[in-house]
Design a protein around this motif. Sequence first.
Motif, mmCIF file in Angstrom:
data_model
loop_
_atom_site.group_PDB
_atom_site.id
_atom_site.type_symbol
_atom_site.label_atom_id
_atom_site.label_comp_id
_atom_site.label_asym_id
_atom_site.label_seq_id
_atom_site.Cartn_x
_atom_site.Cartn_y
_atom_site.Cartn_z
ATOM 1 N N VAL A 174 144.783 103.154 15.876
ATOM 2 C CA VAL A 174 145.613 102.951 14.694
ATOM 3 C C VAL A 174 146.609 104.103 14.620
ATOM 4 O O VAL A 174 146.224 105.267 14.766
ATOM 5 C CB VAL A 174 144.768 102.908 13.402
ATOM 6 C CG1 VAL A 174 145.681 102.911 12.166
ATOM 7 C CG2 VAL A 174 143.861 101.692 13.390
ATOM 8 N N ARG A 205 140.361 100.750 20.812
ATOM 9 C CA ARG A 205 141.390 100.345 19.851
ATOM 10 C C ARG A 205 141.879 101.562 19.067
ATOM 11 O O ARG A 205 141.134 102.525 18.864
ATOM 12 C CB ARG A 205 140.840 99.283 18.888
ATOM 13 C CG ARG A 205 140.373 98.025 19.614
ATOM 14 C CD ARG A 205 139.964 96.943 18.631
ATOM 15 N NE ARG A 205 139.339 95.826 19.301
ATOM 16 C CZ ARG A 205 140.009 94.825 19.873
ATOM 17 N NH1 ARG A 205 141.329 94.821 19.811
ATOM 18 N NH2 ARG A 205 139.378 93.854 20.471
ATOM 19 N N LEU A 264 144.860 92.390 11.080
ATOM 20 C CA LEU A 264 143.528 92.627 11.623
ATOM 21 C C LEU A 264 142.880 91.378 12.195
ATOM 22 O O LEU A 264 142.009 91.468 13.062
ATOM 23 C CB LEU A 264 142.633 93.230 10.537
ATOM 24 C CG LEU A 264 143.076 94.588 9.979
ATOM 25 C CD1 LEU A 264 142.072 95.090 8.955
ATOM 26 C CD2 LEU A 264 143.275 95.608 11.086
ATOM 27 N N LEU A 291 138.905 100.119 6.412
ATOM 28 C CA LEU A 291 139.123 99.070 7.413
ATOM 29 C C LEU A 291 139.882 99.618 8.621
ATOM 30 O O LEU A 291 139.516 99.356 9.773
ATOM 31 C CB LEU A 291 139.902 97.910 6.801
ATOM 32 C CG LEU A 291 139.151 96.967 5.878
ATOM 33 C CD1 LEU A 291 140.129 95.981 5.242
ATOM 34 C CD2 LEU A 291 138.063 96.202 6.640
ATOM 35 N N LEU A 292 140.948 100.371 8.362
ATOM 36 C CA LEU A 292 141.734 100.933 9.452
ATOM 37 C C LEU A 292 140.933 101.971 10.225
ATOM 38 O O LEU A 292 140.998 102.032 11.461
ATOM 39 C CB LEU A 292 143.012 101.553 8.906
ATOM 40 C CG LEU A 292 144.020 100.582 8.294
ATOM 41 C CD1 LEU A 292 145.196 101.339 7.672
ATOM 42 C CD2 LEU A 292 144.529 99.586 9.324
ATOM 43 N N GLU A 330 142.838 91.069 15.906
ATOM 44 C CA GLU A 330 142.151 92.158 16.609
ATOM 45 C C GLU A 330 143.036 92.806 17.675
ATOM 46 O O GLU A 330 142.708 92.825 18.862
ATOM 47 C CB GLU A 330 140.841 91.652 17.232
ATOM 48 C CG GLU A 330 139.850 91.160 16.186
ATOM 49 C CD GLU A 330 138.485 90.844 16.775
ATOM 50 O OE1 GLU A 330 138.386 90.748 18.007
ATOM 51 O OE2 GLU A 330 137.543 90.724 16.001
ATOM 52 N N ASP A 376 137.697 102.056 10.616
ATOM 53 C CA ASP A 376 136.725 101.337 11.434
ATOM 54 C C ASP A 376 137.386 100.701 12.652
ATOM 55 O O ASP A 376 136.766 100.558 13.705
ATOM 56 C CB ASP A 376 136.025 100.256 10.613
ATOM 57 C CG ASP A 376 135.107 100.826 9.555
ATOM 58 O OD1 ASP A 376 134.781 102.035 9.627
ATOM 59 O OD2 ASP A 376 134.716 100.084 8.636
ATOM 60 N N ARG A 377 138.655 100.286 12.481
ATOM 61 C CA ARG A 377 139.378 99.637 13.578
ATOM 62 C C ARG A 377 139.646 100.620 14.706
ATOM 63 O O ARG A 377 139.718 100.237 15.873
ATOM 64 C CB ARG A 377 140.690 99.068 13.039
ATOM 65 C CG ARG A 377 141.538 98.307 14.015
ATOM 66 C CD ARG A 377 140.920 97.032 14.489
ATOM 67 N NE ARG A 377 140.406 96.220 13.389
ATOM 68 C CZ ARG A 377 139.938 94.982 13.545
ATOM 69 N NH1 ARG A 377 139.890 94.434 14.743
ATOM 70 N NH2 ARG A 377 139.484 94.302 12.522
#
Length: 207
Positions: A160, A158, A122, A149-150, A125, A152-153
């Motif tokens: 996942v 972006r 992470l 966390l994932l 970024e 939110d990423r």
Amino acid sequence: MLAVVGPSGSGKSTLLACLSGLETPLRGSVMIDGVNMRGLSPQRSARHRRGRVGFVFQSYNLLPALTARENVSLPARLARRRADRKTVDDALAAVGLLDVAHRRPDELSGGQQQRVAIARTLVVEPEVVFADEPTGALDSVAGAGVLSLLRDRAAGDRAVVMVTHDLAAAARADRALVLRDGKVHAELHHPDAEALFTAVERAAAPA
């Protein structure tokens, strides 16, 4: 956020490796940011991945001679991106490991090593994070934190892509693919754990 689920041996990790450019598919193409990864040399593929892709390995892949802090900062250094002490420490703090930043992998539990591996991904970024069983070695509390966390990423431009056996984790995704024998058996949008369980059970049933 895309989750890939299915019975053991259905091809989940192989698919993830092909999508991320770590392996070359025998047929078809893999496009990342408009570039066909199948047509790149190993060197160009590595450079393209380094700038755009992050991978959370199931086996962690931490360098044993480096501390947690040094492991987290390494990909940014290789990609020639800025990774100052604060940025690295913020990534470690986000996974609850700032207090062990000075320790090497053999001084950490399996769950701690997994969280270092996630922080390492992470911190640069990446545009796409590929995660192979990111919560497999974690307890429920740490696992929930990593999933947040994932989750939110996976916003804006972006993404996942996550392989998991944890159907509650897969239910956090926007979309899920259920594999069987290397093929897509079902596709679910905004799935819940019960629907995923039913789809995986059907995929595991004899043909």
